[in-house]
Design a protein around this motif. Structure first.
Motif, PDB file in Angstrom:
ATOM      1  N   VAL A 179      42.104  13.264 -17.907  1.00  0.00           N
ATOM      2  CA  VAL A 179      42.504  14.611 -18.330  1.00  0.00           C
ATOM      3  C   VAL A 179      41.561  15.140 -19.396  1.00  0.00           C
ATOM      4  O   VAL A 179      41.228  16.333 -19.412  1.00  0.00           O
ATOM      5  N   CYS A 233      45.894  23.967 -14.069  1.00  0.00           N
ATOM      6  CA  CYS A 233      45.642  22.601 -14.529  1.00  0.00           C
ATOM      7  C   CYS A 233      44.995  22.570 -15.904  1.00  0.00           C
ATOM      8  O   CYS A 233      45.262  21.652 -16.699  1.00  0.00           O
ATOM      9  N   SER A 258      46.648  20.572 -18.951  1.00  0.00           N
ATOM     10  CA  SER A 258      45.886  19.523 -19.640  1.00  0.00           C
ATOM     11  C   SER A 258      45.968  19.663 -21.152  1.00  0.00           C
ATOM     12  O   SER A 258      45.995  18.656 -21.879  1.00  0.00           O
TER      13      SER A 258
END
Length: 196
Positions: free
Chosen positions: A25, A141, A145
């Protein structure tokens, strides 16, 4: 003051941590830094300019990126919100103010602007759908994150998505509108000025 949404999603991130996932990540979220995102977005914008034979992609990316970074800096200074404690975050640590999430805002702007012009560059509807799905997934995303790594509160990320969508939409509307009406922006590359 924190609300239940912020604390709920902060704890969600903490519960799903692992060394491998943290590293993956972190590697992904680093793409959202200005130092990496703009060098990646710029050649793509020039490629789209060549494909579409119009300066609109380059102009829109430049305008949207400038507004995005300026907006992030100004709002952070005005709000002055503290980030989650470093003891909860995955290093490397962030030291600027928290609201809004700059990574999320900038990623949303670039994803929507480049997604728009990429979709215009293809003919098949299903390919356009894939392009938009990829653009939205990237922006989504990136925000997730930031919460997962405890670099931002969830409301910081939500604000990044909202501000990013507004900036991208406004930049696209302005550049495309001026280009189509023959304003001060360059006309499509292959289109000569009509004889009068």
């Amino acid at each position: 003051m924190l609300n239940s949404i912020d604390t709920t999603y902060l704890h969600w991130g903490l519960e799903h941590r692992s060394p491998a996932l943290d590293a993956a990540v972190t590697a992904f979220t680093n793409i959202g830094t200005t130092a990496l995102s703009l060098p990646l977005a710029t050649p793509m914008a020039f490629l789209l300019t060549a494909i579409l034979r119009s300066w609109s992609p380059v102009l829109t990316v430049a305008m949207a990126a400038a507004v995005s970074t300026s907006t992030t800096t100004i709002i952070k200074a005005m709000v002055g919100r503290a980030r989650p404690e470093h003891s909860l975050a995955v290093p490397p640590y962030e030291h600027s103010f928290s609201f809004p999430s700059g990574h999320t805002l900038n990623a949303t702007v670039l994803a929507l602007v480049l997604g728009y012009f990429c979709a215009r560059a293809v003919q098949r509807r299903w390919v356009r759908g894939l392009i938009w799905a990829a653009a939205l997934c990237y922006a989504l995303c990136m925000g997730v994150s930031r919460i997962f790594l405890a670099h931002h509160w969830s409301t910081d990320v939500l604000a990044g998505w909202v501000f990013g969508a507004i900036i991208a939409g406004a930049a696209l509307a302005l550049v495309e509108g001026l280009t189509r009406r023959g304003g001060h922006l360059p006309v499509p590359l292959a289109a000569p000025h009509p004889a009068r």
